[in-house]
Design a protein around this motif. Structure first.
Motif, PDB file in Angstrom:
ATOM      1  N   VAL A 126       0.836  -1.201   0.000  1.00 26.19           N
ATOM      2  CA  VAL A 126       0.000   0.000   0.000  1.00 26.19           C
ATOM      3  C   VAL A 126       0.876   1.257   0.000  1.00 26.19           C
ATOM      4  CG1 VAL A 126      -1.572   1.315   1.479  1.00 26.19           C
ATOM      5  CG2 VAL A 126      -1.996  -1.126   1.076  1.00 26.19           C
ATOM      6  N   ASP A 180      -8.015   3.333  -3.260  1.00 27.67           N
ATOM      7  CA  ASP A 180      -6.662   3.711  -2.830  1.00 27.67           C
ATOM      8  C   ASP A 180      -6.109   4.835  -3.707  1.00 27.67           C
ATOM      9  OD1 ASP A 180      -6.653   1.877  -0.785  1.00 27.67           O
ATOM     10  OD2 ASP A 180      -5.509   0.354  -1.861  1.00 27.67           O
ATOM     11  N   GLY A 202      -9.602  -3.742  -3.899  1.00 27.56           N
ATOM     12  CA  GLY A 202      -9.194  -5.135  -3.918  1.00 27.56           C
ATOM     13  C   GLY A 202      -8.912  -5.621  -2.510  1.00 27.56           C
ATOM     14  N   THR A 203      -8.734  -6.911  -2.387  1.00 31.83           N
ATOM     15  CA  THR A 203      -8.384  -7.456  -1.075  1.00 31.83           C
ATOM     16  C   THR A 203      -6.932  -7.087  -0.743  1.00 31.83           C
ATOM     17  OG1 THR A 203      -7.744  -9.540  -2.086  1.00 31.83           O
ATOM     18  CG2 THR A 203     -10.002  -9.377  -1.291  1.00 31.83           C
ATOM     19  N   ILE A 204      -6.618  -7.223   0.531  1.00 34.52           N
ATOM     20  CA  ILE A 204      -5.295  -6.867   1.046  1.00 34.52           C
ATOM     21  C   ILE A 204      -4.695  -8.115   1.686  1.00 34.52           C
ATOM     22  CG2 ILE A 204      -4.162  -5.568   2.904  1.00 34.52           C
ATOM     23  CD1 ILE A 204      -4.912  -3.715   0.703  1.00 34.52           C
ATOM     24  N   TYR A 206      -2.055  -9.603   4.311  1.00 36.12           N
ATOM     25  CA  TYR A 206      -1.302  -9.170   5.486  1.00 36.12           C
ATOM     26  C   TYR A 206      -0.131 -10.117   5.672  1.00 36.12           C
ATOM     27  CZ  TYR A 206      -0.582  -7.783  10.393  1.00 36.12           C
ATOM     28  OH  TYR A 206      -0.064  -7.314  11.579  1.00 36.12           O
ATOM     29  N   LEU A 216       1.148  -4.623   4.167  1.00 34.19           N
ATOM     30  CA  LEU A 216      -0.146  -4.777   3.489  1.00 34.19           C
ATOM     31  C   LEU A 216       0.101  -4.752   1.993  1.00 34.19           C
ATOM     32  CD1 LEU A 216      -0.984  -4.009   6.353  1.00 34.19           C
ATOM     33  CD2 LEU A 216      -2.790  -2.584   5.373  1.00 34.19           C
TER      34      LEU A 216
ATOM     35  N   ALA B 229      -6.446 -10.935  10.357  1.00 34.50           N
ATOM     36  CA  ALA B 229      -5.973  -9.963   9.365  1.00 34.50           C
ATOM     37  C   ALA B 229      -7.137  -9.226   8.711  1.00 34.50           C
ATOM     38  CB  ALA B 229      -5.125 -10.675   8.308  1.00 34.50           C
ATOM     39  N   VAL B 232      -7.491  -5.689   9.851  1.00 32.10           N
ATOM     40  CA  VAL B 232      -6.611  -4.709   9.196  1.00 32.10           C
ATOM     41  C   VAL B 232      -7.180  -4.353   7.822  1.00 32.10           C
ATOM     42  CG1 VAL B 232      -4.300  -4.308   8.301  1.00 32.10           C
ATOM     43  CG2 VAL B 232      -4.596  -5.515  10.480  1.00 32.10           C
ATOM     44  N   GLU B 233      -7.662  -5.364   7.122  1.00 30.97           N
ATOM     45  CA  GLU B 233      -8.289  -5.119   5.814  1.00 30.97           C
ATOM     46  C   GLU B 233      -9.491  -4.179   5.982  1.00 30.97           C
ATOM     47  OE1 GLU B 233      -9.265  -8.749   3.708  1.00 30.97           O
ATOM     48  OE2 GLU B 233      -8.990  -7.660   1.820  1.00 30.97           O
ATOM     49  N   HIS B 236      -8.250  -0.691   6.666  1.00 30.70           N
ATOM     50  CA  HIS B 236      -7.731  -0.079   5.431  1.00 30.70           C
ATOM     51  C   HIS B 236      -8.873   0.323   4.504  1.00 30.70           C
ATOM     52  CE1 HIS B 236      -5.087   0.918   2.170  1.00 30.70           C
ATOM     53  NE2 HIS B 236      -5.792   0.146   1.370  1.00 30.70           N
ATOM     54  N   GLN B 255      -3.537  -8.987  14.708  1.00 30.96           N
ATOM     55  CA  GLN B 255      -3.024  -8.217  13.572  1.00 30.96           C
ATOM     56  C   GLN B 255      -3.377  -6.736  13.696  1.00 30.96           C
ATOM     57  OE1 GLN B 255      -4.423 -11.186  13.416  1.00 30.96           O
ATOM     58  NE2 GLN B 255      -3.432 -12.493  11.903  1.00 30.96           N
ATOM     59  N   TYR B 259      -0.467  -4.014  13.629  1.00 28.95           N
ATOM     60  CA  TYR B 259      -0.521  -2.967  12.599  1.00 28.95           C
ATOM     61  C   TYR B 259      -0.509  -1.577  13.228  1.00 28.95           C
ATOM     62  CZ  TYR B 259      -2.686  -0.329   8.692  1.00 28.95           C
ATOM     63  OH  TYR B 259      -2.977   0.578   7.712  1.00 28.95           O
TER      64      TYR B 259
END
Lengths: 327, 327
Positions: A126, A180, A202-204, A206, A216, B229, B232-233, B236, B255, B259
Motif C-alpha cells: 500500500v 486507494d 481489492g483485497t489486502i 497481510y 499490506l 488480518a 486490518v483489511e 484499510h 493483527q 498494525y
C-alpha cells in the motif's frame, strides 16, 4: 443610502456560496435543498450527523475524457512495469501499450484494460502504491489542457461540496475508480479525507517484512466493485446511513441516485450532463451523440431522471465557469 | 488557604477522565499517550484528523461470556424462523436449538452456528433486520446479571472512549461481530456512529419492491470477515488511515494491534485480560485456564504483548469498577 445599498448588494454577492453557477433550476434546487434541510424546526430538517452527500468522481467532479485518469495512470506505468518484467514486452496487451500507437491503444478492450490495471495497481505494498500515485499525480498532464489532472476539477462542484460542508453535510466520494488511488489526492483536491472516499477496492494480504513489521499488499482479487448497485453496497458498508444528496453523471450512478432519492424528507439527486464541447466535452446519448468508453448519460437514465424529478445539470447552461482557470 | 487547597484537590478529582481505573501502569500509559499525542509542538503530536483509535467489541467493550451476544441473538431468533419455515424443525442444527437442551446447544459446532447465523441474519431487508435487532436488544437479558446486554459494557472502557474523543480522537469499533448488528446500538451504547463501526459484513442484493422502491437484502455471502488480518483489511478499506491506538482482548485482535503498534510516533496497543471471576469472568490460557469458545488471550499473544511492550489490562487490578451498576 445608495452607498449602503451598494455595499449590501456587494455583501450578498460576496456571500453567494455558488458563484460559478448561473441562476437557474439546478442552482435553485441546491439552495432550496440546503435551506429546507438545515432550518431548525422545519418539516424537512435533517439532524447534522445524518447529513450525508455522495459524489461520483469521474465526469462528476473532474474530467473523464478522453479516458479515465486512472486508466491513463495504468497505461503510463506500463514502461516501468516492463522494465521490471521484460517478459511482458511481447505479451498483449502490454505490447500494444509499449508500441505507443495511439489508435491501437484507444482500441484496447475492457478485458485488456483490466489486465493492465491488475498488473499496475496490485502486487505491491500500500505504501509503495501511494508513493507512486502521489508522484504521478503531481507531474502528469492532461493531453488537451496540458495541466495536471487535479486542476481539471469542476469549479461549480467544488463550490457545491464546500457549500454542503459549511452546512454540516459530510461529503463522500463514491467512485468506480480505485479507492486507494483517489484517497491519495482527495483531501488536497476535494477537501475529502480518506475515510470519506469509497471506491473500487481489492483485497489486502497481510504479511510480515524483514524486520517483522506488518506489510499490506494489494491483491488483484476484488473486494468491492463500486459501480452500479456496488455503489449502494459500498455506501451501506462504509457509511451505514442513506445519503440525502447524491451527484453523478452516468449509468454507473443510477442505483446510488435511486437509493438516495427514495425515502422521506428532502432529497436531491442530480446528474451532470456533458453538453459543452467548447469549454469541456459533449458526449453520450442524452446529447444525441454515440455512447463512449467513459460513463455516459444514456437516454434511459435521462428518462428516469425526468420521471423522478432528478435535476440534470447542463454544463453549458448551468455553469458560469467550468474550471478555476480560464481554458 | 486550606479551603482553597481542598477545593482544588476536589477539582482535580472531578476532572479525572478515568475515575473507574485504578492508578497503575495501564492508566498511566493511557494518560501519557493522550498527553504526548495532543501536546502542540511536542515530538509525538498527532494532527487531529489523524487521531484514530480502534476498539474490538466482544470481551473488550462488553461481556462475551457465556457466549457472544450476537450468537445469543441468533439462537433466540430460531423459534420465529421455524414458525415461518416449519420444515426446519426436524433439521439440524435447528432441531437442537428448538429442543431447549442447554448442554446440547452448548456443544453446537462452529459450522452449526454458522448455519444458524446465515438463517437468522440474512435473507431479509436491511430495514427489517435493523428493526428486529432493535427490538431484541431492548428486551433480551444476560443470563447471569438479568440485565440488558447493553448494560454489560465496561465502564472503564466507556470512559476511555470518551476521554479519547474529548481529545479529538475518532473512536472506531472494529468487531468480528456483524457490522449491521452492532450499528443498531453503537451510537446509543458507545457514542459511536454507524460510519465508525467496522464489522463482519455480507454482500447486499439491490432490487426493487412493489412500488419500484430500492430494496437492500442481506445475503449470506461474506464481503468481509472482520477477524484476524480481516480487521486490518477492514480498517484499510473503511478508514484508509493507520490507527494510533488499538484495544482488543483476543487472538482475533492480534493483527490489528501489530498494525497499529508498528510505525513512527506515539502508539498504544492494549489487551483486556479477563482475570476477575468474581466481578466478571476469568478465562483463557493467559490465566492458566482452558481455551474457550469465545476469543481468548492465548499464551502466544500474551508473550507477543510482553515482547512488544503492549499493555495488558488486568480487569481485577486495573479496574476500580467493571459496570455502571454494582453487580
Amino acid at each position: 443610502m445608495f452607498a449602503l445599498l451598494a455595499a449590501s448588494a456587494q455583501a450578498i454577492a460576496q456571500t453567494d456560496p455558488l458563484p460559478s453557477w448561473n441562476d437557474g433550476a439546478a442552482k435553485k434546487a441546491i439552495v432550496a435543498f440546503v435551506q429546507a434541510t438545515t432550518t431548525q424546526g422545519g418539516a424537512k430538517f435533517i439532524a447534522p450527523e445524518e447529513r450525508i452527500a455522495t459524489f461520483d468522481q469521474d465526469g462528476t467532479l473532474w474530467v473523464e475524457h478522453p479516458i479515465y485518469t486512472q486508466v491513463m495512470y495504468c497505461l503510463e506505468k506500463v514502461p516501468a512495469l516492463v522494465a521490471k518484467k521484460p517478459e511482458l514486452a511481447n505479451v498483449e496487451p502490454f505490447k500494444t501499450v509499449m508500441s505507443g500507437n495511439h489508435d491501437a491503444i484507444a482500441k484496447l478492450t475492457l478485458p485488456d484494460l483490466e489486465k493492465i490495471a491488475g498488473a499496475t495497481l496490485t502486487g505491491m505494498s500500500v505504501e509503495q502504491f501511494n508513493a507512486e500515485v502521489k508522484q504521478w499525480i503531481a507531474t502528469a498532464k492532461h493531453p488537451r489542457w496540458k495541466r495536471p489532472y487535479t486542476e481539471l476539477t469542476y469549479q461549480p462542484m467544488l463550490e457545491l461540496m464546500r457549500y454542503l460542508r459549511a452546512n454540516d453535510f459530510k461529503t463522500y466520494i463514491v467512485t468506480g475508480g480505485g479507492q486507494d488511488f483517489v484517497r491519495v489526492y482527495a483531501q488536497q483536491v476535494y477537501g475529502v479525507p480518506p475515510e470519506q472516499v469509497i471506491g473500487t477496492a481489492g483485497t489486502i494480504k497481510y504479511s510480515y517484512g524483514h524486520h517483522g513489521q506488518p506489510v499490506l499488499t494489494k491483491e488483484p482479487k476484488l473486494l468491492l466493485n463500486d459501480n452500479d448497485a456496488g455503489k449502494v453496497e459500498g455506501i451501506h458498508f462504509a457509511i451505514g446511513r442513506k445519503p440525502y444528496a447524491a451527484f453523478g453523471n452516468s449509468t454507473g450512478d443510477r442505483q446510488m441516485l435511486e437509493y438516495t432519492a427514495a425515502g422521506d424528507g428532502a432529497r436531491i439527486a442530480m446528474l451532470v450532463l456533458h453538453d459543452d464541447a467548447t469549454r469541456e466535452y459533449a458526449y453520450g446519448p442524452a446529447n444525441g451523440l454515440p455512447d463512449t468508453k467513459v460513463g455516459t448519460l444514456t437516454q434511459a437514465l435521462d428518462d428516469e431522471a425526468k420521471k423522478n424529478g432528478w435535476v440534470v445539470i447542463s454544463m453549458k447552461n448551468d455553469w458560469r465557469r467550468i474550471f478555476s482557470f480560464d481554458p
